[in-house]
Design an enzyme around this catalytic site. Structure first.
Site, PDB file in Angstrom:
ATOM      1  N   TYR A   1       0.849  -1.199   0.000  1.00  0.00           N
ATOM      2  CA  TYR A   1       0.000   0.000   0.000  1.00  0.00           C
ATOM      3  C   TYR A   1       0.885   1.251   0.000  1.00  0.00           C
ATOM      4  O   TYR A   1       0.678   2.179  -0.785  1.00  0.00           O
ATOM      5  CB  TYR A   1      -0.884  -0.044   1.243  1.00  0.00           C
ATOM      6  CG  TYR A   1      -1.882   1.084   1.334  1.00  0.00           C
ATOM      7  CD1 TYR A   1      -3.089   1.017   0.632  1.00  0.00           C
ATOM      8  CD2 TYR A   1      -1.628   2.207   2.109  1.00  0.00           C
ATOM      9  CE1 TYR A   1      -4.011   2.040   0.715  1.00  0.00           C
ATOM     10  CE2 TYR A   1      -2.545   3.237   2.199  1.00  0.00           C
ATOM     11  CZ  TYR A   1      -3.737   3.154   1.501  1.00  0.00           C
ATOM     12  OH  TYR A   1      -4.646   4.171   1.574  1.00  0.00           O
TER      13      TYR A   1
ATOM     14  N   SER B   1      -1.687  12.576   9.989  1.00  0.00           N
ATOM     15  CA  SER B   1      -0.980  11.347   9.639  1.00  0.00           C
ATOM     16  C   SER B   1       0.521  11.624   9.786  1.00  0.00           C
ATOM     17  O   SER B   1       0.902  12.675  10.277  1.00  0.00           O
ATOM     18  CB  SER B   1      -1.354  11.000   8.212  1.00  0.00           C
ATOM     19  OG  SER B   1      -0.755   9.802   7.849  1.00  0.00           O
TER      20      SER B   1
ATOM     21  N   LYS C   1       6.507   2.857  16.417  1.00  0.00           N
ATOM     22  CA  LYS C   1       5.261   3.148  15.706  1.00  0.00           C
ATOM     23  C   LYS C   1       4.385   1.903  15.857  1.00  0.00           C
ATOM     24  O   LYS C   1       4.620   0.881  15.218  1.00  0.00           O
ATOM     25  CB  LYS C   1       5.535   3.433  14.229  1.00  0.00           C
ATOM     26  CG  LYS C   1       4.276   3.831  13.470  1.00  0.00           C
ATOM     27  CD  LYS C   1       4.600   4.280  12.064  1.00  0.00           C
ATOM     28  CE  LYS C   1       3.416   4.956  11.409  1.00  0.00           C
ATOM     29  NZ  LYS C   1       2.254   4.079  11.254  1.00  0.00           N
TER      30      LYS C   1
ATOM     31  N   CYS D   1       8.577 -40.794 -10.209  1.00  0.00           N
ATOM     32  CA  CYS D   1       8.497 -42.138 -10.793  1.00  0.00           C
ATOM     33  C   CYS D   1       7.160 -42.420 -11.480  1.00  0.00           C
ATOM     34  O   CYS D   1       7.014 -43.434 -12.154  1.00  0.00           O
ATOM     35  CB  CYS D   1       8.773 -43.196  -9.730  1.00  0.00           C
ATOM     36  SG  CYS D   1       7.475 -43.293  -8.481  1.00  0.00           S
TER      37      CYS D   1
END
Ligand code: IVH
Length: 699
Positions: free
Chosen positions: A47, A93, A127, A427
């Protein structure tokens, strides 16, 4: 830095405008899943990369930047099931740095803005990977808890926040208005306990368990429950790391002082925060924190570096999305998405068929991962990963890489579940999976992979230790038809080998010498080399010393084998069944003809059976015996020498550097611990010297 266009199938040569539109669309889709449904479909690292590509394009083409772009939006849209809360002070933010260079670039920008004043001090903290909330207290009483939402308006989750034990409902000494910001998270232990409960409940109800995917989504989902009792049930935790609006209250000068004050009010503050004035030290701290990533009981996905001085924070200010005085250093991703190119099945040396993912190589957890095991048929079915899928690959710490699951929204239409093959890819014989067993096997004794596996194991250092016969040579000899079982090594056609590419007189002589030397390896090694089920190195030595000869083992009944110390019926039945096979007996006969050592000791029948039926354990190096020699001496006197001490053990003989656990066990079980001199006497007379005898207990 070139950024992969993960998760977007790029159009052929899109224009910047087309690519920007495409990126916004994909980012918005994933943001919705993340913020609204608390179910991220792609790893955060992917993201972040999409967002970063969009940001770079918008910087390069400012005309194409728009105010509703995900690069300027904080968080996601809000859920109307909750009352909206307008944050008096916006919840911002953080900008990201993806490497130490970007971190240094950020600190240079900070210094430049501060125009020549002394380099500021930084606060360095974890964080946390949870959900940001803002708590409002009026006159010391919790009146509101709100999510971040889009930064301006969040959701009212007061009823849920009140159920979180870490969050005080009342404060003493608080100012009239106080907003505390921090992260709600779920500890790893609570997360594990929650999933355990899911499993138990499902089992009781006889249905498949619905497990929570990761602690972050679970924490976010738990906080955004309509019913507070659901939140209370989840054992959420909280760390405070920031103030919002404060009216009244102390004059605080630094972020560190803020954290201290929050702590004194009764809020949990994280213990791993440090301050540092040197960005170089900040970098080392970041690396030190990264190294702790798997040592804590909660997840963190980065490190937040903040300018410590609150006045400087004010001066530096913020842009539309995030403050300039802080940066989030993102730790290298442990989850990434990539394309599952194919699922293949590998056949192991014992015939076990293991499915594994062939991946478009992806850098994750610090290494490039191209393949990852899928363990077994049930795991593939449970994850339902299909060739062509976009899948999430995880590599955390030193753990082997794993395919977490598919990104369902990216799955091609019409794709079908992957069918586990019915035949051995080596096999061609049918694969077998007995009822109730997770593993699938190729049971063809002659399957080339198993033939090679048995020979490789036989030649291994802990078995017959045949140097110069590596996997590659085994493969070549088997392929050339020179070898089809371990006994074939003792009649190898060395002329034919000499004619093979890469072989010279000397290398063939070396090989011949190593094979010849293996004939001297004791019986215990031969038994281990045969790959008898349940017979590892220790059991093989015990078997050899307990029975003394291969013939006695072949003739032994299940009961006799089960009586060996530490064995029991499961092992005994496996051993007995293996030797009951005609092919196994024929192989042993060929080994006998080849001259291998199939007796533990020259059993000297003239020796008195002083130790008849008694168990004597040997540990450490003795002067007068080799390790096997001591065991052989015991067996030759009718005794046995198992690998571990039990109540029934007559004595534990110790030489130099004995195993500590054996000595402790002997002491606890009241088994006499004797030295080599006493051992010699024991062999001769069957009696322990006076001082070592167990005290007679009064009846
Ligand atoms: S400070 C204005 N400190 O990261 C700055 N945030 O990407 C506000 N986070 O919304 C954030 N640990 O959910 C800060 N020690 C920490 C943090 C932290 C985790 C989260 C928080 C924030 C997001 C920003």
């Amino acid at each position: 830095m070139s950024l992969p266009r993960t998760m977007v199938t790029p159009m052929a040569d899109p224009t910047p405008a087309e690519r920007i539109a495409e990126l916004r669309d994909v980012i918005n889709r994933h943001a919705e899943a993340y913020y609204e449904q608390d179910a991220s479909e792609i790893p955060d690292a992917d993201y972040d990369r999409l967002l970063r590509e969009l940001l770079e394009l918008e910087e390069a083409y400012p005309d194409l930047a728009t105010p509703d772009s995900p690069t300027v939006r904080v968080g996601g849209p809000i859920n109307t099931a909750f009352a909206p809360v307008t944050h008096e002070m916006r919840m911002m933010s953080l900008h990201n740095a993806f490497d130490l260079e970007e971190l240094a670039g950020w600190s240079e920008r900070v210094e430049r803005r501060l125009e020549g004043r002394p380099v500021p001090e930084f606060s360095v903290e974890l964080k946390f990977d949870g959900l940001a909330i803002s708590l409002r207290y009026e006159d010391g009483v919790l009146v509101q808890g709100a999510t971040r939402g889009d930064g301006a308006v969040g959701e009212d989750v007061t009823h849920n926040v009140r159920t979180i034990a870490d969050i005080p409902n009342e404060l003493t000494g608080a100012p009239p208005v106080l907003e505390v910001r921090g992260e709600v998270y779920l500890t790893l232990s609570s997360f594990a306990a929650l999933n355990d409960r899911q499993r138990k409940d499902a089992e009781a109800a006889g249905r498949e368990p619905k497990l929570y995917v990761n602690p972050r989504n679970t924490a976010a989902g738990s906080l955004r429950q309509i019913e507070a009792s659901m939140t209370a049930d989840r054992d959420l935790s909280f760390f405070s790391y920031q103030l919002g609006l404060v009216e009244g209250g102390p004059e605080l000068e630094t972020h560190t002082a803020t954290l201290e004050w929050l702590g004194s009010l009764g809020f949990p503050v994280n213990e791993h925060t440090v301050t540092s004035a040197e960005i170089g030290d900040v970098s080392s701290r970041v690396e030190a924190l990264n190294a702790m990533r798997h040592d804590l009981d909660y997840e963190f996905d980065g490190v937040v570096v903040k300018v410590n001085d609150l006045r400087l924070q004010q001066e530096l200010g913020a842009d539309a999305k995030a403050p300039r005085w802080a940066i989030a250093y993102k730790l290298p991703p442990e989850e990434r998405t990539t394309t599952l190119l194919d699922i293949e099945v590998s056949i192991g040396p014992s015939g076990q068929a293991t499915p594994f993912a062939v991946l478009d190589p992806v850098f994750v957890g610090g290494v490039t991962v191209g393949t990852a095991t899928l363990h077994n048929q049930d795991q593939v079915a449970e994850k339902d990963v299909r060739p062509g899928d976009k899948v999430i690959v995880r590599r955390a710490g030193d753990v082997i890489p794993e395919v977490v699951g598919p990104v369902l929204s990216e799955r091609a239409k019409g794709s079908k579940p992957w069918p586990f093959p019915t035949d051995c890819p080596v096999c061609g014989e049918p694969l077998v999976r007995p009822d109730g067993v997770a593993a699938t096997h190729c049971v063809n004794f002659a399957c080339a992979r198993q033939v090679r596996g048995r020979i490789e194991h036989w030649a291994g250092r802990t078995a017959m230790d045949i140097e110069f016969l590596g996997e590659k040579n085994v493969d070549r000899f088997v392929t050339a038809g020179l070898l089809d079982d371990v006994s074939g090594l003792y009649s190898l056609d060395f002329e034919a080998i000499l004619a093979m590419e890469g072989f010279k007189e000397k290398s063939v002589d070396n090989l011949r010498g190593a094979i010849e030397a293996s004939k001297e390896k004791p019986l215990g090694n031969v038994l281990f080399g045969l790959r008898i089920p349940e017979i590892g190195q220790v059991n093989a030595q015990t078997l050899a010393s307990s029975f003394g000869t291969m013939d006695r083992i072949i003739e032994a009944t299940v009961e006799e084998i089960a009586a060996v110390d530490g064995f029991g019926t499961v092992i005994a039945e496996a051993v007995h069944a293996w030797f009951a096979q005609d092919a196994a007996r024929a192989l042993v006969a060929r080994l006998a003809v080849a001259g291998l050592t199939l007796e533990a000791a020259q059993i000297d029948e003239s020796l008195e059976k002083t130790l008849d039926g008694q168990a004597v354990v040997v540990s450490g190096t003795l002067d007068g015996f080799t390790r096997d020699g001591a065991k052989e001496a015991i067996v030759a006197r009718g005794g046995k020498s198992p690998g571990s001490v039990s109540k029934k053990t007559l004595a534990l003989v110790i030489g130099a550097e004995p195993g500590a656990s054996k000595v402790t066990k002997a002491e606890n079980a009241g088994v006499p611990v004797i030295d080599e001199v006493a051992f010699a006497e024991l062999l001769d007379t069957g009696q322990l010297p006076e001082e070592f005898r167990k005290e007679e207990k009064d009846a």
